[in-house]
Design a protein around this motif. Structure first.
Motif, mmCIF file in Angstrom:
data_model
loop_
_atom_site.group_PDB
_atom_site.id
_atom_site.type_symbol
_atom_site.label_atom_id
_atom_site.label_comp_id
_atom_site.label_asym_id
_atom_site.label_seq_id
_atom_site.Cartn_x
_atom_site.Cartn_y
_atom_site.Cartn_z
ATOM 1 N N ILE A 57 0.894 -1.151 0.000
ATOM 2 C CA ILE A 57 0.000 0.000 0.000
ATOM 3 C C ILE A 57 0.931 1.199 0.000
ATOM 4 O O ILE A 57 1.702 1.398 0.944
ATOM 5 N N MET A 58 0.905 1.973 -1.061
ATOM 6 C CA MET A 58 1.801 3.129 -1.191
ATOM 7 C C MET A 58 0.997 4.409 -0.994
ATOM 8 O O MET A 58 0.094 4.713 -1.772
ATOM 9 N N TYR A 59 1.345 5.134 0.076
ATOM 10 C CA TYR A 59 0.684 6.402 0.368
ATOM 11 C C TYR A 59 1.754 7.480 0.497
ATOM 12 O O TYR A 59 2.783 7.275 1.139
ATOM 13 N N PHE A 60 1.502 8.622 -0.098
ATOM 14 C CA PHE A 60 2.429 9.753 -0.044
ATOM 15 C C PHE A 60 1.785 10.876 0.752
ATOM 16 O O PHE A 60 0.684 11.330 0.416
ATOM 17 N N GLY A 61 2.461 11.331 1.790
ATOM 18 C CA GLY A 61 1.933 12.393 2.636
ATOM 19 C C GLY A 61 3.045 12.960 3.485
ATOM 20 O O GLY A 61 4.227 12.796 3.177
ATOM 21 N N TYR A 62 2.665 13.621 4.577
ATOM 22 C CA TYR A 62 3.689 14.145 5.484
ATOM 23 C C TYR A 62 3.138 14.202 6.899
ATOM 24 O O TYR A 62 1.937 14.338 7.110
ATOM 25 N N THR A 63 4.027 14.044 7.862
ATOM 26 C CA THR A 63 3.610 13.882 9.251
ATOM 27 C C THR A 63 3.081 15.169 9.876
ATOM 28 O O THR A 63 2.336 15.096 10.844
ATOM 29 N N PHE A 64 3.451 16.319 9.354
ATOM 30 C CA PHE A 64 2.982 17.591 9.905
ATOM 31 C C PHE A 64 1.638 18.014 9.309
ATOM 32 O O PHE A 64 1.127 19.074 9.625
ATOM 33 N N CYS A 65 1.069 17.183 8.461
ATOM 34 C CA CYS A 65 -0.222 17.457 7.826
ATOM 35 C C CYS A 65 -1.291 17.589 8.915
ATOM 36 O O CYS A 65 -1.399 16.727 9.789
ATOM 37 N N GLY A 144 4.184 20.080 -3.436
ATOM 38 C CA GLY A 144 4.818 21.396 -3.482
ATOM 39 C C GLY A 144 4.702 22.087 -2.136
ATOM 40 O O GLY A 144 3.633 22.124 -1.520
ATOM 41 N N LYS A 145 5.807 22.614 -1.672
ATOM 42 C CA LYS A 145 5.856 23.305 -0.387
ATOM 43 C C LYS A 145 5.062 24.601 -0.468
ATOM 44 O O LYS A 145 5.223 25.384 -1.403
ATOM 45 N N GLY A 146 4.203 24.808 0.521
ATOM 46 C CA GLY A 146 3.395 26.020 0.568
ATOM 47 C C GLY A 146 4.166 27.183 1.166
ATOM 48 O O GLY A 146 5.348 27.065 1.529
ATOM 49 N N ALA A 147 3.500 28.304 1.272
ATOM 50 C CA ALA A 147 4.112 29.522 1.817
ATOM 51 C C ALA A 147 4.463 29.336 3.288
ATOM 52 O O ALA A 147 3.770 28.646 4.031
ATOM 53 N N MET A 148 5.549 29.971 3.676
ATOM 54 C CA MET A 148 5.993 29.931 5.066
ATOM 55 C C MET A 148 4.979 30.668 5.932
ATOM 56 O O MET A 148 4.546 31.766 5.602
ATOM 57 N N GLN A 149 4.582 30.054 7.032
ATOM 58 C CA GLN A 149 3.612 30.627 7.958
ATOM 59 C C GLN A 149 4.349 31.361 9.081
ATOM 60 O O GLN A 149 5.535 31.123 9.306
ATOM 61 N N VAL A 156 2.330 21.412 2.999
ATOM 62 C CA VAL A 156 2.788 20.852 1.735
ATOM 63 C C VAL A 156 1.545 20.452 0.948
ATOM 64 O O VAL A 156 0.751 19.628 1.406
ATOM 65 N N ASN A 157 1.362 21.091 -0.177
ATOM 66 C CA ASN A 157 0.260 20.714 -1.054
ATOM 67 C C ASN A 157 0.677 19.450 -1.791
ATOM 68 O O ASN A 157 1.776 19.379 -2.333
ATOM 69 N N HIS A 158 -0.205 18.457 -1.794
ATOM 70 C CA HIS A 158 0.145 17.205 -2.480
ATOM 71 C C HIS A 158 -1.112 16.470 -2.912
ATOM 72 O O HIS A 158 -2.199 16.694 -2.388
ATOM 73 N N SER A 159 -0.924 15.603 -3.893
ATOM 74 C CA SER A 159 -2.049 14.790 -4.348
ATOM 75 C C SER A 159 -2.379 13.752 -3.281
ATOM 76 O O SER A 159 -1.527 13.358 -2.488
ATOM 77 N N ARG A 160 -3.616 13.333 -3.284
ATOM 78 C CA ARG A 160 -4.108 12.377 -2.280
ATOM 79 C C ARG A 160 -4.438 11.071 -2.991
ATOM 80 O O ARG A 160 -5.547 10.865 -3.465
#
Length: 193
Positions: A57-65, A144-149, A156-160
């Motif tokens: 099962i391949m999932y692409f995401g990030y832990t700070f989401c 793609g990395k979003g704007a610095m907050q 990080v904007n990414h496909s789901r």
């Protein structure tokens, strides 16, 4: 007279004897996936070959989401737990893999904590930005990395997309994480033989 009455039954019997054509997985033949070398949550270098013989099962995401990634990882983890209880043999042949699209923050240590929260066999993978870009491209994943907050954080904007890959690393189907763990488990059972 009896011959005519039995003719429809004979036709039904003949149809029942013929097997229905085998349905092909929806992603059969798609150019998704490929070789990769990354680092797992224990700091070990791993490649796609380390998962040979296993469904993935391949999932692409990030832990700070803040929302989607933990929800999808939970659906995957709960689907795996469901399979552990209903079809342990199949479950043992599946490796759930979380590939980060944020290698700057998602170190092996961070991934280890994140993946452990969802399923004990979930593997977290990270790498250099170039390695992550290459594996993302191979799987058709946008990130793609979003704007610095304020305070230095960013989204990080990414496909789901959640892929079910066969034991040879070929794509089988998209898993419906947005429909919950039962739907994910059902789709895995449908295509993993």
């Amino acid at each position: 007279m009896n011959i005519l009455r039995l003719a429809p039954l004979a036709a039904v019997a003949l149809v029942a004897c013929h097997a229905a054509p085998q349905e092909s997985p929806p992603l059969a033949g798609a150019r998704i996936g490929g070789p990769f070398t990354l680092v797992d949550q224990d700091g070990r270098t791993v490649s796609d070959r380390d998962f040979a013989g296993k469904y993935r099962i391949m999932y692409f995401g990030y832990t700070f989401c803040p929302d989607v990634c933990p929800t999808d990882a939970a659906a995957i983890g709960k689907a795996m737990a469901e399979l552990d209880g209903t079809d342990a043999d199949l479950a043992r042949r599946i490796v759930p893999i979380f590939v980060t699209v944020d290698p700057e923050r998602d170190t092996p240590k961070v991934l280890k904590s994140f993946t452990a929260a969802f399923h004990p066999r979930m593997v977290g993978l990270t790498g250099t930005p170039a390695q992550i870009a290459a594996v993302s491209k191979a799987y058709g994943v946008y990130a793609g990395k979003g704007a610095m907050q304020p305070g230095g954080g960013y989204l990080v904007n990414h496909s789901r997309t959640t892929y079910l890959m066969d034991a040879d690393g070929k794509p089988l189907a998209l898993l419906p994480t947005e429909q919950g763990p039962h739907a994910v488990a059902a789709e895995i059972k449908r295509w993993a033989k």
